[in-house]
Structure formats: structure tokens, C-alpha cells
Design a protein around this motif. Sequence first.
Motif, PDB file in Angstrom:
ATOM      1  N   GLN A  68       0.690  -1.215  -0.028  1.00  0.00           N
ATOM      2  CA  GLN A  68       0.084   0.012   0.258  1.00  0.00           C
ATOM      3  C   GLN A  68       0.736   1.233  -0.043  1.00  0.00           C
ATOM      4  OE1 GLN A  68      -3.612  -0.531  -0.255  1.00  0.00           O
ATOM      5  NE2 GLN A  68      -2.713  -2.601  -0.423  1.00  0.00           N
ATOM      6  N   VAL A  69       2.032   0.896   0.193  1.00  0.00           N
ATOM      7  CA  VAL A  69       2.974   2.157   0.337  1.00  0.00           C
ATOM      8  C   VAL A  69       3.904   2.417  -0.720  1.00  0.00           C
ATOM      9  CG1 VAL A  69       4.316   3.863   1.955  1.00  0.00           C
ATOM     10  CG2 VAL A  69       2.514   2.441   2.588  1.00  0.00           C
ATOM     11  N   VAL A  70       4.844   1.453  -0.654  1.00  0.00           N
ATOM     12  CA  VAL A  70       6.179   1.295  -1.536  1.00  0.00           C
ATOM     13  C   VAL A  70       5.820   1.492  -3.307  1.00  0.00           C
ATOM     14  CG1 VAL A  70       7.950  -0.088  -2.382  1.00  0.00           C
ATOM     15  CG2 VAL A  70       7.420   0.182  -0.208  1.00  0.00           C
ATOM     16  N   PRO A  71       4.576   0.755  -3.608  1.00  0.00           N
ATOM     17  CA  PRO A  71       4.162   0.993  -5.116  1.00  0.00           C
ATOM     18  C   PRO A  71       3.564   2.305  -5.347  1.00  0.00           C
ATOM     19  CG  PRO A  71       3.245  -0.941  -4.188  1.00  0.00           C
ATOM     20  CD  PRO A  71       3.768  -0.218  -2.954  1.00  0.00           C
ATOM     21  N   PHE A  72       3.289   3.084  -4.186  1.00  0.00           N
ATOM     22  CA  PHE A  72       2.647   4.350  -4.899  1.00  0.00           C
ATOM     23  C   PHE A  72       2.948   5.601  -4.167  1.00  0.00           C
ATOM     24  CE2 PHE A  72      -0.560   1.069  -3.952  1.00  0.00           C
ATOM     25  CZ  PHE A  72      -0.919   0.631  -5.393  1.00  0.00           C
ATOM     26  N   PHE A  73       3.997   5.774  -3.510  1.00  0.00           N
ATOM     27  CA  PHE A  73       4.344   7.038  -2.779  1.00  0.00           C
ATOM     28  C   PHE A  73       6.184   7.144  -3.011  1.00  0.00           C
ATOM     29  CE2 PHE A  73       0.887   5.898  -0.498  1.00  0.00           C
ATOM     30  CZ  PHE A  73      -0.065   6.857  -1.043  1.00  0.00           C
ATOM     31  N   ARG A  74       6.628   8.328  -3.354  1.00  0.00           N
ATOM     32  CA  ARG A  74       7.958   8.618  -3.523  1.00  0.00           C
ATOM     33  C   ARG A  74       8.615   8.195  -2.297  1.00  0.00           C
ATOM     34  NH1 ARG A  74       8.054  14.003  -5.119  1.00  0.00           N
ATOM     35  NH2 ARG A  74       7.489  14.507  -3.036  1.00  0.00           N
ATOM     36  N   CYS A  75      10.139   7.864  -2.475  1.00  0.00           N
ATOM     37  CA  CYS A  75      10.662   7.268  -1.223  1.00  0.00           C
ATOM     38  C   CYS A  75      12.045   7.750  -1.460  1.00  0.00           C
ATOM     39  CB  CYS A  75      10.654   5.801  -1.003  1.00  0.00           C
ATOM     40  SG  CYS A  75      11.606   5.175   0.315  1.00  0.00           S
ATOM     41  N   ARG A  76      12.777   8.316   0.039  1.00  0.00           N
ATOM     42  CA  ARG A  76      14.070   8.484  -0.110  1.00  0.00           C
ATOM     43  C   ARG A  76      14.515   8.129   1.438  1.00  0.00           C
ATOM     44  NH1 ARG A  76      14.231  13.790   1.973  1.00  0.00           N
ATOM     45  NH2 ARG A  76      12.343  14.645   2.325  1.00  0.00           N
ATOM     46  N   GLN A  77      15.584   7.838   1.664  1.00  0.00           N
ATOM     47  CA  GLN A  77      16.393   7.550   2.771  1.00  0.00           C
ATOM     48  C   GLN A  77      16.504   8.883   3.434  1.00  0.00           C
ATOM     49  OE1 GLN A  77      19.641   4.885   2.680  1.00  0.00           O
ATOM     50  NE2 GLN A  77      20.209   5.303   5.035  1.00  0.00           N
ATOM     51  N   VAL A  78      16.636   9.083   4.712  1.00  0.00           N
ATOM     52  CA  VAL A  78      16.481  10.484   5.193  1.00  0.00           C
ATOM     53  C   VAL A  78      17.457  10.305   6.620  1.00  0.00           C
ATOM     54  CG1 VAL A  78      14.473  11.569   4.281  1.00  0.00           C
ATOM     55  CG2 VAL A  78      14.386  10.453   6.534  1.00  0.00           C
ATOM     56  N   SER A  79      17.773  11.333   7.385  1.00  0.00           N
ATOM     57  CA  SER A  79      18.704  11.539   8.456  1.00  0.00           C
ATOM     58  C   SER A  79      17.653  11.551   9.662  1.00  0.00           C
ATOM     59  CB  SER A  79      19.628  12.252   8.312  1.00  0.00           C
ATOM     60  OG  SER A  79      19.303  13.562   8.401  1.00  0.00           O
ATOM     61  N   ASP A  80      17.910  11.361  10.915  1.00  0.00           N
ATOM     62  CA  ASP A  80      17.025  11.691  12.058  1.00  0.00           C
ATOM     63  C   ASP A  80      16.817  13.387  12.244  1.00  0.00           C
ATOM     64  OD1 ASP A  80      16.682   9.289  13.143  1.00  0.00           O
ATOM     65  OD2 ASP A  80      18.756   9.147  14.102  1.00  0.00           O
ATOM     66  N   SER A  81      17.640  14.016  11.576  1.00  0.00           N
ATOM     67  CA  SER A  81      17.470  15.494  11.571  1.00  0.00           C
ATOM     68  C   SER A  81      16.073  15.847  10.822  1.00  0.00           C
ATOM     69  CB  SER A  81      18.594  16.246  11.037  1.00  0.00           C
ATOM     70  OG  SER A  81      18.922  16.207   9.686  1.00  0.00           O
ATOM     71  N   GLU A  82      15.821  15.209   9.875  1.00  0.00           N
ATOM     72  CA  GLU A  82      14.661  15.353   9.146  1.00  0.00           C
ATOM     73  C   GLU A  82      13.407  15.068   9.854  1.00  0.00           C
ATOM     74  OE1 GLU A  82      12.893  15.421   4.895  1.00  0.00           O
ATOM     75  OE2 GLU A  82      14.777  15.106   5.086  1.00  0.00           O
ATOM     76  N   LEU A  83      13.432  14.519  11.085  1.00  0.00           N
ATOM     77  CA  LEU A  83      12.442  14.464  11.899  1.00  0.00           C
ATOM     78  C   LEU A  83      12.145  15.735  12.692  1.00  0.00           C
ATOM     79  CD1 LEU A  83      12.951  10.838  13.637  1.00  0.00           C
ATOM     80  CD2 LEU A  83      11.654  11.522  11.741  1.00  0.00           C
TER      81      LEU A  83
END
Length: 90
Positions: A68-83
Motif C-alpha cells: 500500500q505504500v512502496v508502489p504508490f509513494f516517492r521514497c528516500r532515505q533520510v537522516s534523523d534531523s529530518e524528523l
Amino acid sequence: MPTTSAIQTIEMIKVKSSNLLEIGYSEMEAKLFVRFIGGKLYCYDPCPSIIFLGLRHSQSKGRFLATQVVPFFRCRQVSDSELMSKVRVH
């Protein structure tokens, strides 16, 4: 009306899963955050809150993410600072 910036901290919620460690969601930015058991943090966006709720309450978090998520939404690895991100408030 002037635009200001606010700091938003994403609350990460621990989940029971063999692959996922914790999940979080930014309502203001429509971003889903997923931290895997190995520690890597990913952001899926733009992602509606109903998807976050579905993931949070699904019996199999990994299966829900994969179908339900991976096929439909853009994904990128982020760092903890993005939280902790600056969000423009009108």
C-alpha cells in the motif's frame, strides 16, 4: 498575512513488526516516516494520513508497507534531523 516558520518534531511510534521498528507522520507536510530494524530511516511523500493510520493499525506492517505504500509513494532515505523540520506557517 506574514509567513513564519515553526519547528515540527515528528513523534515516532514503536510498532510490532519483524522488519519495521517505528513509524511517524507529519500532518503539515504529508510525510510518512518509517525506521527499519537495521536503523535506516525512510520518508514516503506525499502520503495521506489515512495511509499512516492503515499502516499503524495493520496486522502485518511489512505487508501493508510493501503493498500500500512502496508502489504508490516517492521514497528516500533520510537522516534523523529530518524528523525535526522547519515548516512554513501562514
